[in-house]
Design a protein around this motif. Sequence first.
Motif, PDB file in Angstrom:
ATOM      1  N   ASP A   1       0.838  -1.207   0.063  1.00 33.13           N
ATOM      2  CA  ASP A   1      -0.121   0.029   0.057  1.00 33.13           C
ATOM      3  C   ASP A   1       0.836   1.480  -0.329  1.00 33.13           C
ATOM      4  O   ASP A   1       1.203   1.707   1.078  1.00 33.13           O
ATOM      5  CB  ASP A   1      -1.007   0.059   0.867  1.00 33.13           C
ATOM      6  CG  ASP A   1      -1.961   1.267   1.148  1.00 33.13           C
ATOM      7  OD1 ASP A   1      -1.598   1.873  -0.033  1.00 33.13           O
ATOM      8  OD2 ASP A   1      -2.884   1.417   1.887  1.00 33.13           O
ATOM      9  N   PHE A   2       1.349   1.788  -1.230  1.00 29.04           N
ATOM     10  CA  PHE A   2       2.196   3.086  -1.507  1.00 29.04           C
ATOM     11  C   PHE A   2       1.228   3.829  -0.825  1.00 29.04           C
ATOM     12  O   PHE A   2       2.470   5.117  -0.326  1.00 29.04           O
ATOM     13  CB  PHE A   2       2.750   2.873  -2.482  1.00 29.04           C
ATOM     14  CG  PHE A   2       3.834   2.073  -3.042  1.00 29.04           C
ATOM     15  CD1 PHE A   2       5.139   2.024  -2.881  1.00 29.04           C
ATOM     16  CD2 PHE A   2       2.928   0.818  -3.785  1.00 29.04           C
ATOM     17  CE1 PHE A   2       5.971   1.203  -2.739  1.00 29.04           C
ATOM     18  CE2 PHE A   2       4.333  -0.230  -3.966  1.00 29.04           C
ATOM     19  CZ  PHE A   2       5.345   0.098  -3.928  1.00 29.04           C
ATOM     20  N   LYS A   3       0.283   4.175  -0.666  1.00 26.43           N
ATOM     21  CA  LYS A   3      -0.364   5.707  -0.828  1.00 26.43           C
ATOM     22  C   LYS A   3       0.125   5.834   0.867  1.00 26.43           C
ATOM     23  O   LYS A   3       0.502   6.826   1.510  1.00 26.43           O
ATOM     24  CB  LYS A   3      -1.410   5.849  -0.600  1.00 26.43           C
ATOM     25  CG  LYS A   3      -1.823   6.954  -0.781  1.00 26.43           C
ATOM     26  CD  LYS A   3      -3.669   6.556  -1.207  1.00 26.43           C
ATOM     27  CE  LYS A   3      -4.741   8.111  -1.298  1.00 26.43           C
ATOM     28  NZ  LYS A   3      -5.660   7.415  -1.707  1.00 26.43           N
ATOM     29  N   LYS A   4      -0.342   4.656   2.061  1.00 26.19           N
ATOM     30  CA  LYS A   4      -0.454   4.649   3.296  1.00 26.19           C
ATOM     31  C   LYS A   4       1.742   4.497   3.895  1.00 26.19           C
ATOM     32  O   LYS A   4       2.395   5.417   4.758  1.00 26.19           O
ATOM     33  CB  LYS A   4      -1.068   3.196   3.802  1.00 26.19           C
ATOM     34  CG  LYS A   4      -0.890   2.885   4.999  1.00 26.19           C
ATOM     35  CD  LYS A   4      -1.893   1.765   6.090  1.00 26.19           C
ATOM     36  CE  LYS A   4      -1.138   1.750   7.004  1.00 26.19           C
ATOM     37  NZ  LYS A   4      -0.988   2.315   8.189  1.00 26.19           N
ATOM     38  N   LEU A   5       2.441   4.309   3.112  1.00 27.78           N
ATOM     39  CA  LEU A   5       3.705   3.967   2.661  1.00 27.78           C
ATOM     40  C   LEU A   5       4.142   5.436   2.525  1.00 27.78           C
ATOM     41  O   LEU A   5       5.211   5.918   4.300  1.00 27.78           O
ATOM     42  CB  LEU A   5       4.479   2.861   2.074  1.00 27.78           C
ATOM     43  CG  LEU A   5       5.590   2.968   1.914  1.00 27.78           C
ATOM     44  CD1 LEU A   5       6.649   2.263   2.940  1.00 27.78           C
ATOM     45  CD2 LEU A   5       6.554   2.487   0.619  1.00 27.78           C
TER      46      LEU A   5
END
Lengths: 517, 333
Positions: free
Chosen positions: A131-135
């Motif tokens: 989950d790159f957004k959260k990352l």
Amino acid sequence: MCYPIDFPLSHESGVLMAANKIIELKNISLVFPGVRALDGVDLSIEEGEIHILLGENGAGKSSLVKTLCGVYTQTGGTMLMDGKEYAPRNPLTAINSGIRVVYQEFNLLPYLSIAENIFFEKLPKKGCLVDFKKLYSDAAAIMAKVGLDKVSPKTLVEMLGVAQMQLVEIAKALSGHSRILILDEPTATLMPDEINTLFELLMKLKAEGVSIIYISHRLNEIFRIGDRVTVLRNGQLVATKKASELDIPSIVKMMVGRNMESEYPFDESVTPSSPLLEVKNLIYQGNPHPKSFTLRKGEILGIAGLVGSGRTETMRALFGADTKAAGQIFLNGEELHITSPKNAVEKGICLLTEDRKQQGLILEMSCVENTTITDLKSVSFRGFLNREKETEATEKQISEMNIKTPGINQKTLHLSGGNQQKILIGKWLYRDSEVFIFDEPTRGIDVGAKYEIYLLLWKLASMGRGIIMVSSDLPELLGVCHRILVFSDGKITGELDRKEFDPESILKLSYSEYLNA
Amino acid sequence: MTSKITENTRWRSLINVFLKEVGIGVVLLVLVVAFSLAAPRFFSVLNVSNIFTQISINTVIAVGMTFVILLGGIDLSVGSVLALCSIIAGKALTNPSLPFGTAIVLAVTLSIASGMLIGFFNGFISETWKIHSFIVTLGMLNIARGLALQISHSRTIFNFPQIFKDFGTTTYFEVFPAIFLIALALVVIGTIILRKTVFGRMIFAIGNNEESVRLSGHNVKFYKVMAYTICGGTVGIATIMYMLRMGIASPILGVGFELNAIAAVVIGGTSMSGGKGSLIGTFLGASIMGVLNNGLLLIGMGDFARQIVTGAIIILAVILDTYRNKLSAKFNA
């Protein structure tokens, strides 16, 4: 009982109601074959304190840290966390208990982004994808906390400078619920203003209740950030004191200790004679300070200084081991032009490297093959090896040096540290040289083998050879050498004759360049 | 007490030799026995002689390759270099203005010399600019092939002198082809170099710990470049053997030879990371490949299936080798 750092504790800016001990070490010992790394050490870390760990190289600081974070398991004593037994089986259990280490050598992956590095152990996931957004948003939050807010979390780590990489390491350490943050020489490679930023961050973390164990050679830093100071020597606890009660001379005295003379042989009858090796204005790549010194026949010249003070690099430059060295070297008054180790060896200079496994021995090969490698001409005829001569030469070294091995064809891999070191010395004795440079010849070997190596140095000296011994073991240098040169931050900051030997002044000289920084 | 220890160490070294060298020999023996039972023609004098012929060229190239792999390097250019050497030697051999004797001597000399020269370049470039030999020799693979095609105008050369062709078909004692004896001689000479000379000691030492050898005062670059040069030289010899056997020189020879040579070396137990291995092993490795190829053909297996089995055997041999190493390490611990 674990506080995520996102939720600051109720107390104000590090002022605690009562000292709340997070972790307590009781009578910790750590024994390796032949080495007692820690010997009955007691230590307690309080909540929200900056605890400075001091000691010379090899005093046991790293061993203590590695025991705390589960790399080593202590051979004696107990550790308590919040009053309950704490026995980390591996680094992961230590991390889960909230103990994080930022080592001197960074463990970052250069071709991944900052965000990926910070959360490498626990990437946020959406289904089976990252989950790159959260990352990136999580990373940005932590980066803001450590003051790394000027760069994007997507930046690749290889693009960063050393100071920023350090902040990434700290951010990584804070990504979980860290309670104890251990920093090993964090300022060694930083510029003064970067150090200021780091210290501000540490004070902020401390205010949030994170305890910090801080290892450094820079004594002046103690008074800027330290609450308490623990000094180790030879694996033993010297004392734990409040930083406000200490000054530099008293710390130095605690670190050096006394009464070591008797362990070292010193032969009054061997006196240095005419100059053998003269080094003038030696410069090596990455260090602009020219160095000059002289070594006399029959002299044992000690080189003192901290790890990274340029001792090893200078010796390697002298030996031609690394390219791009400049300066003049004279042997018996004749100028040498050393461009490779081959040159140096042919002229009669040899170097016993500090790292005997990577650069000294060929571990997969036998005692014979390791011994004769320095002079294969004398055991061969027209390019063909004479096995009998090789055997004879090796057996001579093994018996003279009292090397314990099941046979001369034993792989050196299977020998003990002390015996490996003796094989390494033996290979250079086998090819007789005029100048012997020993870099940390007694590191990691037991007392008995050490003594034998000292006797050997004296034998060489009595034969008129010149000996340079680089060592981090100050008592050893004081006990064995005629003269000591002190290195500090890439410069030679002092030269002492035997009658001027004084551990405190040597330690002051080795720290002198760092104190001014 | 001492005699007991020496006896003990003698036993140990015997078992060691068994674990290290003979292990692969057992595989060969099993294959030979199996094929002899499955195909009666396999063990006939004619067929054995055939196998000897078939493995000779690969053996010779693999001898050179062993030197390079012992250093932790690799030479992918050998197949193309063989083609180039064959064109150069073929031109000399068929030069009408030269008497036969001179032409033959010239062809052999030129073939070996060009092979060595290219090997020297491979080593020199790789060592001077610190480029992995995989890349350098991959480039050389193309260069040599292109040169061979250019020089020959992509034509095959034949019509070699009769004496030359006669020697190529000579068989001693009915089973030993001349070129096989050359291959055996090179294995023996190579083994002596590796085991008995200073040069050989340096090859093993550098393969194990290059930095240590350098700091012991040796010119590492010299030995490494020499190993590549030797590898090129063996390709030059292999070229002549190929021409003896086939009677032609062509710019399209030797495609895939590098892979066969590397396979022989690896099956023979030489470590791809260097420092460990032997030419006896390499010879046995080449033999296994030859026996497989020949035996599978005799029991009627098709071309495609043979490739599959050969590939599988290469992988199996290396898996076996890791077990052998573990066993050997356990034994020595």
